[in-house]
Design a protein around this motif. Structure first.
Motif, PDB file in Angstrom:
ATOM      1  N   GLU A 125       0.830  -1.208   0.000  1.00 51.62           N
ATOM      2  CA  GLU A 125       0.000   0.000   0.000  1.00 51.62           C
ATOM      3  C   GLU A 125       0.864   1.257   0.000  1.00 51.62           C
ATOM      4  O   GLU A 125       0.547   2.235  -0.689  1.00 51.62           O
ATOM      5  N   ILE A 126       1.935   1.240   0.764  1.00 50.30           N
ATOM      6  CA  ILE A 126       2.838   2.398   0.805  1.00 50.30           C
ATOM      7  C   ILE A 126       3.396   2.681  -0.582  1.00 50.30           C
ATOM      8  O   ILE A 126       3.468   3.834  -1.023  1.00 50.30           O
ATOM      9  N   ALA A 127       3.782   1.620  -1.282  1.00 55.62           N
ATOM     10  CA  ALA A 127       4.325   1.791  -2.631  1.00 55.62           C
ATOM     11  C   ALA A 127       3.258   2.303  -3.599  1.00 55.62           C
ATOM     12  O   ALA A 127       3.507   3.218  -4.394  1.00 55.62           O
ATOM     13  N   VAL A 128       2.063   1.734  -3.516  1.00 52.34           N
ATOM     14  CA  VAL A 128       0.986   2.139  -4.428  1.00 52.34           C
ATOM     15  C   VAL A 128       0.559   3.583  -4.156  1.00 52.34           C
ATOM     16  O   VAL A 128       0.276   4.342  -5.088  1.00 52.34           O
ATOM     17  N   LEU A 129       0.528   3.982  -2.883  1.00 48.26           N
ATOM     18  CA  LEU A 129       0.112   5.350  -2.550  1.00 48.26           C
ATOM     19  C   LEU A 129       1.026   6.383  -3.194  1.00 48.26           C
ATOM     20  O   LEU A 129       0.572   7.458  -3.597  1.00 48.26           O
ATOM     21  N   ASP A 174      -4.185  14.200   2.962  1.00 45.95           N
ATOM     22  CA  ASP A 174      -5.472  13.515   3.118  1.00 45.95           C
ATOM     23  C   ASP A 174      -5.520  12.827   4.487  1.00 45.95           C
ATOM     24  O   ASP A 174      -5.621  11.600   4.586  1.00 45.95           O
ATOM     25  N   MET A 175      -5.478  13.648   5.537  1.00 47.06           N
ATOM     26  CA  MET A 175      -5.384  13.133   6.902  1.00 47.06           C
ATOM     27  C   MET A 175      -6.645  12.431   7.378  1.00 47.06           C
ATOM     28  O   MET A 175      -6.589  11.612   8.296  1.00 47.06           O
ATOM     29  N   PHE A 176      -7.785  12.747   6.789  1.00 46.72           N
ATOM     30  CA  PHE A 176      -9.041  12.194   7.295  1.00 46.72           C
ATOM     31  C   PHE A 176      -9.727  11.294   6.270  1.00 46.72           C
ATOM     32  O   PHE A 176     -10.899  10.967   6.413  1.00 46.72           O
ATOM     33  N   ARG A 177      -8.982  10.867   5.259  1.00 44.15           N
ATOM     34  CA  ARG A 177      -9.549  10.002   4.228  1.00 44.15           C
ATOM     35  C   ARG A 177      -9.384   8.542   4.618  1.00 44.15           C
ATOM     36  O   ARG A 177      -8.341   8.142   5.142  1.00 44.15           O
ATOM     37  N   ASN A 178     -10.397   7.756   4.368  1.00 43.30           N
ATOM     38  CA  ASN A 178     -10.304   6.324   4.622  1.00 43.30           C
ATOM     39  C   ASN A 178      -9.302   5.708   3.657  1.00 43.30           C
ATOM     40  O   ASN A 178      -9.381   5.902   2.448  1.00 43.30           O
ATOM     41  N   LEU A 179      -8.350   4.965   4.203  1.00 42.55           N
ATOM     42  CA  LEU A 179      -7.279   4.403   3.384  1.00 42.55           C
ATOM     43  C   LEU A 179      -7.820   3.567   2.236  1.00 42.55           C
ATOM     44  O   LEU A 179      -7.331   3.652   1.101  1.00 42.55           O
ATOM     45  N   HIS A 180      -8.839   2.768   2.509  1.00 42.44           N
ATOM     46  CA  HIS A 180      -9.324   1.833   1.498  1.00 42.44           C
ATOM     47  C   HIS A 180     -10.336   2.454   0.540  1.00 42.44           C
ATOM     48  O   HIS A 180     -10.907   1.755  -0.294  1.00 42.44           O
ATOM     49  N   LYS A 181     -10.542   3.768   0.672  1.00 42.95           N
ATOM     50  CA  LYS A 181     -11.354   4.475  -0.310  1.00 42.95           C
ATOM     51  C   LYS A 181     -10.492   5.190  -1.343  1.00 42.95           C
ATOM     52  O   LYS A 181     -11.012   5.894  -2.206  1.00 42.95           O
ATOM     53  N   ARG A 220      -8.718   5.451  -4.619  1.00 41.02           N
ATOM     54  CA  ARG A 220      -9.089   4.828  -5.890  1.00 41.02           C
ATOM     55  C   ARG A 220      -8.053   3.802  -6.348  1.00 41.02           C
ATOM     56  O   ARG A 220      -6.869   4.093  -6.423  1.00 41.02           O
ATOM     57  N   LYS A 221      -8.509   2.607  -6.619  1.00 41.17           N
ATOM     58  CA  LYS A 221      -7.724   1.501  -7.176  1.00 41.17           C
ATOM     59  C   LYS A 221      -6.639   0.976  -6.235  1.00 41.17           C
ATOM     60  O   LYS A 221      -5.810   0.163  -6.647  1.00 41.17           O
ATOM     61  N   LEU A 222      -6.634   1.414  -4.980  1.00 40.50           N
ATOM     62  CA  LEU A 222      -5.571   0.979  -4.068  1.00 40.50           C
ATOM     63  C   LEU A 222      -5.616  -0.531  -3.844  1.00 40.50           C
ATOM     64  O   LEU A 222      -4.622  -1.233  -4.068  1.00 40.50           O
ATOM     65  N   ASP A 223      -6.757  -1.043  -3.385  1.00 43.65           N
ATOM     66  CA  ASP A 223      -6.847  -2.469  -3.071  1.00 43.65           C
ATOM     67  C   ASP A 223      -6.622  -3.329  -4.315  1.00 43.65           C
ATOM     68  O   ASP A 223      -5.949  -4.362  -4.257  1.00 43.65           O
ATOM     69  N   HIS A 224      -7.173  -2.894  -5.441  1.00 42.29           N
ATOM     70  CA  HIS A 224      -7.009  -3.652  -6.686  1.00 42.29           C
ATOM     71  C   HIS A 224      -5.536  -3.728  -7.086  1.00 42.29           C
ATOM     72  O   HIS A 224      -5.036  -4.795  -7.474  1.00 42.29           O
ATOM     73  N   HIS A 225      -4.845  -2.610  -6.978  1.00 41.42           N
ATOM     74  CA  HIS A 225      -3.436  -2.560  -7.362  1.00 41.42           C
ATOM     75  C   HIS A 225      -2.584  -3.402  -6.407  1.00 41.42           C
ATOM     76  O   HIS A 225      -1.675  -4.120  -6.838  1.00 41.42           O
ATOM     77  N   VAL A 226      -2.882  -3.321  -5.111  1.00 45.93           N
ATOM     78  CA  VAL A 226      -2.129  -4.098  -4.121  1.00 45.93           C
ATOM     79  C   VAL A 226      -2.309  -5.591  -4.362  1.00 45.93           C
ATOM     80  O   VAL A 226      -1.340  -6.364  -4.374  1.00 45.93           O
ATOM     81  N   GLU A 227      -3.543  -6.018  -4.560  1.00 51.82           N
ATOM     82  CA  GLU A 227      -3.809  -7.443  -4.754  1.00 51.82           C
ATOM     83  C   GLU A 227      -3.213  -7.945  -6.064  1.00 51.82           C
ATOM     84  O   GLU A 227      -2.726  -9.081  -6.143  1.00 51.82           O
ATOM     85  N   GLY A 228      -3.231  -7.101  -7.102  1.00 54.28           N
ATOM     86  CA  GLY A 228      -2.627  -7.494  -8.367  1.00 54.28           C
ATOM     87  C   GLY A 228      -1.125  -7.670  -8.255  1.00 54.28           C
ATOM     88  O   GLY A 228      -0.556  -8.636  -8.787  1.00 54.28           O
TER      89      GLY A 228
END
Length: 611
Positions: free
Chosen positions: A458-462, A472-479, A481-489
């Motif tokens: 996730e750190i790399a993808v971010l 983005d101090m108050f943004r949900n990490l898993h919201k 865009r494309k973070l989870d998809h990119h990490v899992e790929g």
């Protein structure tokens, strides 16, 4: 990924704050001590964000604690302002502004030098408060006459003058401060802070501007301290001058260490222990000045035997019991045996677009690097085409690592020019190079060891999806865009899908090597440089990793350094040989194998004698 019960922490915090004024008096806490615990716990939250989550040890929090509190107290005692909440907020902003300018200076250094600068800052502010600004701060007398908290609703004003009313006001402020901190550490911003704590150089190499993140959290910590300083003035009806003293900073550090850094709740627990024992030793045991000695011994014992503090010990005990209930679970091995080499090709990871799709992607002209009188590289001309897999070999000391560092902008060349995708990057930093699409994996694993595989990726993808800095101090990490998809790929591509929630420290060596490649790959590079990706692997692991690298290379340009020439010759279409910091020869693997200059470089003439 293990799902947590929503709002569990928030609900337990509310329950604890409601129960505290009814339970703690039976344990020997008086109302004033309970209120002071909340104030110190709040300033400790800011310090924990700075130290526990970012790894920045500051001894200068007293400067912001005193400045914010003194400014709020001045507004309420020396001006016509009567709105205590407004005064608190103004004092908080003032502390943040001071923190910004102090941070610009202090954060130019790291480690012990940063800590020493903050010590000097604390002493400077103590001197200023007692001397040049004594007419405004009251000097050694402080500022008396600070009113109790009040909340104006327009049609009425609520006063918090009773013990229970004061506790309710402070508890509400603590809860709000804690909720803000929880949102921050659960955000993309918070994850980058943990990356900086674990491995700042790798966080930077993944495209994050760590200096800006450090400055941002330094300001946040200063604002927490300033707000808590204002609360102290309201609670006591007096802003004490000792808020500026260096001992105040020391107490903040010790309370956080006792309670547990990197937990947010630790400073509150540490403050409770510290204040209770100090009151107990002074008022119950009547130890006089000796109480500091006894409390110091207690502090040493707690830190020695509870290395992660009270909150850390509770967390460790919970995890231990949870593992005991679940029983031992089988762990994946380092090898990817049983998976066919083509498995990785089904998972795709994108790459940053380039201006063109053919021709030269990277070129270096006259590249030279001197360290004093030592020439690590001299007058190297080098170019790589789009879609090419280039190998680089050379004896130990040939200058391969320095050459790689110059290509990735980790080291600025003494002379020469580097052009990537038509842009001169010679004097560019590693952050901007990564953002452009030029990334490397390291010969020695540079991972975030205390985080999970998922968090590492996730750190790399971010860095790729958010850019080099974002508040983005108050943004949900898993919201994101494309973070989870990119990490899992990426995890699927490097065969780590079943290890996503495992701590990196528990991975086998082969898994760590694949994760090292995965971190570089997760930034979506158009040019990926791999520094000895096969180092330390078994024969079977090398075969599998070569297949993995071939899958990664589809639609991407690779430059690979390795000492395993058989594997490198199988992988690369063209090989460059370095010797004594210069290009010795370039050619196809077959040409390199049969080149007498290469044989001479590696065997030193032994080959001819054997023939």
């Amino acid at each position: 990924m293990r799902r947590q019960i929503p709002f569990l922490v928030e609900a337990l915090t509310i329950l604890g704050l409601v129960a505290a004024p009814f339970v703690l008096p039976h344990l020997g806490f008086n109302p004033t001590t309970i209120n002071r615990i909340l104030v110190w716990g709040l300033v400790g939250i800011g310090f924990d964000l700075l130290f526990g989550y970012t790894g920045l040890l500051s001894f200068g929090q007293s400067a912001f604690f005193g400045s914010g509190g003194m400014f709020a107290a001045y507004l309420l005692t020396q001006t016509s302002m009567h709105n205590t909440v407004a005064a608190l907020l103004i004092g908080t902003v003032v502390a943040g502004v001071i923190g910004f300018f102090i941070g610009l200076i202090a954060l130019r250094r790291t480690g012990i030098y940063f800590a020493m600068i903050t010590v000097a800052i604390a002493e400077v502010f103590f001197f200023i408060e007692f001397n040049p600004l004594s007419a405004f701060t009251g000097g050694e007398n402080g500022l008396p006459g600070v009113p109790t908290p009040n909340l104006s609703l327009g049609f009425t004003t609520i006063e918090f003058s009773s013990n229970m009313g004061m506790y309710g006001f402070l508890a509400f402020c603590y809860f709000v401060g804690l909720m803000i901190a929880l949102r921050l550490v659960r955000s993309p911003f918070g994850l980058v802070l943990r990356a900086i704590r674990e491995n700042p150089l790798r966080a930077q190499a993944l495209g994050h501007n760590i200096q800006r993140y450090k400055l941002a959290v330094f300001v946040v910590a200063a604002m927490y301290a300033g707000f808590a300083g204002g609360l102290l003035a309201l609670m006591q009806g007096f802003m004490p001058p000792d808020a500026f003293m260096f001992s105040t900073s020391g107490e903040i550090v010790m309370q956080t260490a006792i309670g547990g850094a990197g937990t947010l709740f630790g400073p509150l627990l540490g403050a409770a222990v510290w204040l209770y024992l100090s009151d107990f030793f002074q008022t119950v045991l009547n130890l006089g000045a000796t109480w500091r000695l006894i409390l110091g011994i207690v502090f040493v014992l707690l830190v020695v035997f509870l290395r992660h503090g009270l909150a850390g010990a509770i967390s460790d005990a919970y995890r231990w019991m949870r593992r005991g209930r679940q029983g031992a679970q089988p762990q994946s091995g380092a090898s990817v045996a049983g998976r066919t080499p083509g498995t990785a090709s089904h998972a795709k990871v994108g790459r940053k677009p380039t201006k063109s799709k053919d021709g030269v992607l990277l070129s270096a002209t006259g590249l030279t690097k001197h360290y004093g009188g030592l020439a690590a590289n001299s007058d190297i001309d080098f170019s790589v085409m789009h879609g090419e897999i280039r190998g680089i070999i050379g004896p130990n000391g040939a200058g391969k690592s320095t050459f790689f560092k110059m290509l990735t902008c980790e080291v600025e060349p003494t002379a020469g020019k580097i052009v990537f995708d038509g842009r001169d990057i010679t004097k560019m930093g590693v952050i901007d190079a990564c953002q452009m699409g030029l990334t490397k994996s390291y010969q020695i694993n540079q991972l975030f060891e205390k985080l999970t595989v998922r968090q590492n990726l996730e750190i790399a993808v971010l860095g790729e999806v958010r850019g080099k800095f974002k508040l983005d101090m108050f943004r949900n990490l898993h919201k994101v865009r494309k973070l989870d998809h990119h990490v899992e790929g990426t995890a699927a591509l490097v065969h780590l899908s079943d290890r996503l929630d495992a701590p990196v420290s528990e991975l086998a060596y082969g898994e760590k090597r694949r994760l090292e490649i995965g971190l570089a790959l997760a930034t979506s590079p158009s040019l990926l440089l791999l520094d000895e990706p096969l180092a330390g692997m078994s024969t079977q692991e090398r075969v599998e990793t070569v297949a993995l690298l071939k899958a990664i290379a589809e639609g991407r340009t690779l430059i690979v350094i390795d000492h395993d020439m058989d594997s490198l010759f199988e992988l690369a279409g063209k090989v460059t040989v370095l010797q004594e910091g210069r290009v010795l020869v370039e050619g196809t693997p077959e040409e390199i194998k049969n080149n007498p200059l290469v044989q001479e470089a590696y065997l030193g003439g032994v080959h001819e004698e054997m023939v």
